[in-house]
Design a protein around this motif. Structure first.
Motif, PDB file in Angstrom:
ATOM      1  N   SER A   1       0.876  -1.285   0.025  1.00  0.00           N
ATOM      2  CA  SER A   1      -0.107  -0.153   0.053  1.00  0.00           C
ATOM      3  C   SER A   1       0.868   1.305   0.015  1.00  0.00           C
ATOM      4  O   SER A   1       0.621   2.157  -0.767  1.00  0.00           O
ATOM      5  CB  SER A   1      -1.024  -0.156   1.176  1.00  0.00           C
ATOM      6  N   HIS A   2       1.883   1.373   0.934  1.00  0.00           N
ATOM      7  CA  HIS A   2       2.631   2.545   0.916  1.00  0.00           C
ATOM      8  C   HIS A   2       3.520   2.540  -0.295  1.00  0.00           C
ATOM      9  O   HIS A   2       3.928   3.625  -0.626  1.00  0.00           O
ATOM     10  CB  HIS A   2       3.667   2.349   2.122  1.00  0.00           C
ATOM     11  N   LEU A   3       4.061   1.407  -0.932  1.00  0.00           N
ATOM     12  CA  LEU A   3       4.793   1.897  -2.219  1.00  0.00           C
ATOM     13  C   LEU A   3       3.943   2.465  -3.301  1.00  0.00           C
ATOM     14  O   LEU A   3       4.409   3.140  -3.960  1.00  0.00           O
ATOM     15  CB  LEU A   3       5.220   0.268  -2.830  1.00  0.00           C
ATOM     16  N   LEU A   4       2.552   1.934  -3.409  1.00  0.00           N
ATOM     17  CA  LEU A   4       1.494   2.544  -4.350  1.00  0.00           C
ATOM     18  C   LEU A   4       1.582   3.962  -3.920  1.00  0.00           C
ATOM     19  O   LEU A   4       1.717   5.045  -4.893  1.00  0.00           O
ATOM     20  CB  LEU A   4       0.357   1.946  -4.211  1.00  0.00           C
ATOM     21  N   PHE A   5       1.358   4.436  -2.677  1.00  0.00           N
ATOM     22  CA  PHE A   5       1.201   5.901  -2.129  1.00  0.00           C
ATOM     23  C   PHE A   5       2.297   6.392  -2.834  1.00  0.00           C
ATOM     24  O   PHE A   5       2.253   7.502  -3.379  1.00  0.00           O
ATOM     25  CB  PHE A   5       1.151   5.899  -0.682  1.00  0.00           C
ATOM     26  N   LEU A   6       3.590   5.987  -2.623  1.00  0.00           N
ATOM     27  CA  LEU A   6       4.826   6.964  -2.567  1.00  0.00           C
ATOM     28  C   LEU A   6       5.065   6.968  -4.270  1.00  0.00           C
ATOM     29  O   LEU A   6       5.212   8.035  -4.572  1.00  0.00           O
ATOM     30  CB  LEU A   6       6.015   5.955  -2.343  1.00  0.00           C
ATOM     31  N   GLY A   7       4.639   6.179  -5.324  1.00  0.00           N
ATOM     32  CA  GLY A   7       4.791   5.933  -6.701  1.00  0.00           C
ATOM     33  C   GLY A   7       3.832   7.257  -7.059  1.00  0.00           C
ATOM     34  O   GLY A   7       4.189   8.044  -7.903  1.00  0.00           O
ATOM     35  N   THR A   8       2.662   7.114  -6.536  1.00  0.00           N
ATOM     36  CA  THR A   8       1.697   8.201  -7.220  1.00  0.00           C
ATOM     37  C   THR A   8       1.784   9.477  -6.676  1.00  0.00           C
ATOM     38  O   THR A   8       1.325  10.513  -7.245  1.00  0.00           O
ATOM     39  CB  THR A   8       0.097   7.445  -6.855  1.00  0.00           C
ATOM     40  N   TYR A   9       2.220   9.399  -5.396  1.00  0.00           N
ATOM     41  CA  TYR A   9       2.227  10.685  -4.809  1.00  0.00           C
ATOM     42  C   TYR A   9       3.572  11.484  -5.491  1.00  0.00           C
ATOM     43  O   TYR A   9       3.297  12.957  -5.752  1.00  0.00           O
ATOM     44  CB  TYR A   9       2.859  10.674  -3.086  1.00  0.00           C
ATOM     45  N   ILE A  10       4.610  10.882  -5.734  1.00  0.00           N
ATOM     46  CA  ILE A  10       5.602  11.797  -6.755  1.00  0.00           C
ATOM     47  C   ILE A  10       5.223  12.261  -7.901  1.00  0.00           C
ATOM     48  O   ILE A  10       5.228  13.140  -8.428  1.00  0.00           O
ATOM     49  CB  ILE A  10       7.112  10.583  -6.416  1.00  0.00           C
ATOM     50  N   GLN A  11       4.220  11.269  -8.457  1.00  0.00           N
ATOM     51  CA  GLN A  11       3.815  11.691  -9.771  1.00  0.00           C
ATOM     52  C   GLN A  11       2.904  12.620  -9.899  1.00  0.00           C
ATOM     53  O   GLN A  11       2.756  13.562 -10.724  1.00  0.00           O
ATOM     54  CB  GLN A  11       3.019  10.323 -10.338  1.00  0.00           C
ATOM     55  N   ASP A  12       2.185  12.719  -8.463  1.00  0.00           N
ATOM     56  CA  ASP A  12       1.164  13.837  -8.465  1.00  0.00           C
ATOM     57  C   ASP A  12       1.925  15.228  -8.374  1.00  0.00           C
ATOM     58  O   ASP A  12       1.359  16.052  -8.766  1.00  0.00           O
ATOM     59  CB  ASP A  12       0.384  14.018  -6.977  1.00  0.00           C
TER      60      ASP A  12
END
Length: 593
Positions: free
Chosen positions: A312-323
């Motif tokens: 879950s945190h890995l998905l957060f990290l990738g999409t957050y940086i993308q945002d």
């Protein structure tokens, strides 16, 4: 309490009697009706006339109940085993949490069917706003003085209150649905935003404000989530978050599934949390049943739960940086998730929704070779986290977009019901795995990552460090996996161990009944909260002595996190809102259930 206040959380107090003594001394014992439950907290019924006074008293004690953790209702009309409780057609409960005591209390109030009215408590806890709206939406209970009592989960044109017992639970019980052109226009008009309804002005003396719909289909909204912005140029004057587009009636479904067959539905709440969603549910059912699981079950459950914290945190990290503008990291984080899912699939047979925990244990034992796969992952991830930190989190653009953005302090976090990384980023050391250990977390060595600024950057840093600590926990599971059975030896363990059904006729009969009808749970109430991927998740179960739940209340972390948005983002820019939404790390199924 400021962001940097060092508040030491005392050891957990289950069924803390001190609050009952304080209420007795102030209101008199005759004003209270104590209910015996397996919730782990005092459950106290009070008269409607005393409700606000009692709630305000608890909020303002020297060691206060600072958080309205949950507020919801129950249709009591079909409940047969009430055991000396006050007469009630409906009831509303207020679950209050105290950090300074590290204990909870639940206040309940009984209502008659012909008089479903309560005073609001939004002036005591601001986050009561959405909870009271949901209770009105689902049960038709009115809260006098509420600033905007409208539907929240159901569309504005909806008729009826779905969590009432006389409301149909299956699609086949409704009239066939058809969408005529006239009906479509009616629905579209009902969805139109009218600023005046929310106390907003369309303009000031010299200028008109712009009203902008962000979502429900905007990529930065992270799901079917709509937020209406009142803009002065690019500055956000005010905003109204609108949820409910993802509502599927999970709590209603629980009333017509057996205790056992509801487990797969829990996976779909925070659909990135996998078996993490199973955990509070099966723990609450085990409290009802009086099941003590073997130590091996606890360690297996913790290991898989921490795997899902990482995915879950890995998905957060990738999409957050993308945002905030970087495209490549999301491909790397998804590659790492793939490695984690390889292990999860090898152990459970599934990837995203294993529904693998069972009442009394897990579905099957660990397969041969599981340890090699886990070790490979444990060795791999820390090096990758170092790379993310160096390449992305120290990047000047990401820091510029997120440091100092969407800040709030500990006091604000608690009054809005914020938990998880959002709360710990303000400096408060409150993680249930340490503060209220469950499933044997007290036997593991790990740290609770904290930050102090409570901004969008700190929320990200806390989650990255949480992944490192999850790796530590998984490594300890790998090195210290106990021997023993993967299921409890208890008649309500569901389903019973398969190998014994071939030897004992009693077990065969039990297996047949529990798979066809489901286990029968003793009439009582049980509650369990866990530190899930996005904050505190809990199940509050009421059994009436049957094969199905009488009432299942699912309290999710993301619901209050979205309610907090306007108070944090007013006066900021639209670009700051995008960074803020990403830093919350919410999932709309977790909000809407």
């Amino acid at each position: 309490m400021t962001a940097n206040t060092a508040l030491l959380v005392p050891p957990y107090q289950s069924d803390d009697p001190a609050v009952v003594v304080e209420l007795n001394q102030h209101f008199g014992a005759e004003a209270l009706c104590i209910q015996s439950t397996r919730t782990g907290m005092p459950v106290i019924w009070v008269a409607r006339e005393k409700l606000v006074e009692v709630l305000a008293f608890l909020r303002n004690l020297p060691r206060p109940y600072v958080m309205l953790y949950d507020l919801h209702g129950m249709d009591e009309r079909l409940r047969t085993q009430r055991r000396g409780l006050p007469a009630a057609d409906f009831s509303v409960f207020y679950h209050l949490l105290s950090i300074e005591r590290n204990s909870d209390v639940m206040i309940k109030v009984a209502l008659a069917e012909n008089d479903l009215n309560l005073p609001t408590c939004t002036h005591i806890w601001p986050n009561a706003n959405w909870y009271e709206r949901e209770v009105w939406d689902m049960f038709g209970i009115t809260f006098a003085g509420h600033p905007h009592l409208t539907r929240i989960m159901m569309p504005p044109t909806w008729e009826g209150h779905p969590l009432r017992k006389d409301y149909p639970a299956r699609a086949t019980e409704f009239d066939p649905f058809s969408l005529t052109l006239a009906k479509q226009q009616l629905e579209e008009e009902a969805a139109r935003f009218r600023p005046e309804d929310w106390g907003m002005k369309r303009g000031s003396e010299h200028e008109d404000y712009m009203f902008l719909n962000l979502g429900p289909n905007h990529p930065s909204a992270h799901g079917a989530f709509r937020i209406i912005l009142q803009l002065d140029g690019e500055e956000i004057v005010d905003c109204v978050p609108e949820v409910g587009y993802h509502h599927r009636g999970a709590e209603k479904m629980a009333e017509r599934q057996s205790w056992h067959s509801f487990i797969p539905y829990t996976d779909r709440i925070d659909y990135l949390g996998g078996v993490m969603n199973n955990l509070p549910y099966v723990l609450a059912v085990e409290k009802l049943a009086g099941i003590q699981v073997p130590q091996k079950v606890d360690v297996i459950r913790i290991m898989l739960a921490e795997f899902f914290r990482i995915t879950s945190h890995l998905l957060f990290l990738g999409t957050y940086i993308q945002d905030v503008g970087a495209m490549t990291p999301v491909f790397f984080t998804f590659t790492d998730r793939q490695r984690a899912f390889k292990v999860i699939e090898a152990i459970t047979g599934f990837r995203l929704h294993p529904a693998w925990y069972r009442i009394g244990g897990v579905a099957h034992d660990l397969p041969r070779g599981w340890d090699g796969l886990v070790k490979e992952f444990v060795d791999w991830l820390p090096k990758r986290l170092d790379e993310y930190e160096k390449a992305a989190l120290q990047n000047s653009i990401l820091k510029g977009r997120t440091i100092g953005v969407a800040k709030y302090n500990t006091r604000e976090a608690l009054e809005w019901g914020v938990t998880g990384a959002g709360l710990r980023s303000t400096g408060l050391d409150f993680d249930l795995r340490k503060a209220r250990p469950y499933s044997g977390y007290e036997n593991f060595e790990f740290e609770i990552p904290l930050a102090h600024n409570g901004d969008a950057y700190d929320r990200c840093i806390v989650r990255v460090e949480e992944m490192r600590q999850s790796i530590r926990i998984i490594d300890q599971c790998l090195r210290n996996m106990p021997e023993g059975p993967y299921k409890a030896d208890h008649p309500l363990t569901t389903p019973p161990p398969k190998e014994r059904t071939l030897q004992h006729i009693e077990t065969l009969i039990t297996h047949f009944l529990q798979v066809s009808w489901g286990p029968v749970m003793p009439a009582n109430e049980a509650f369990q909260m866990i530190e899930a991927t996005k904050g505190i998740n809990s199940y509050y179960l009421t059994s009436d002595g049957g094969t199905m739940s009488y009432r299942t209340r699912i309290r999710t972390p993301s619901f209050p996190h979205l309610q907090q948005i306007p108070s944090v983002i007013r006066g900021s820019m639209v670009a700051d809102l995008i960074a803020y939404l990403g830093s919350i790390d919410f999932v709309m199924a977790d909000v809407d259930r």
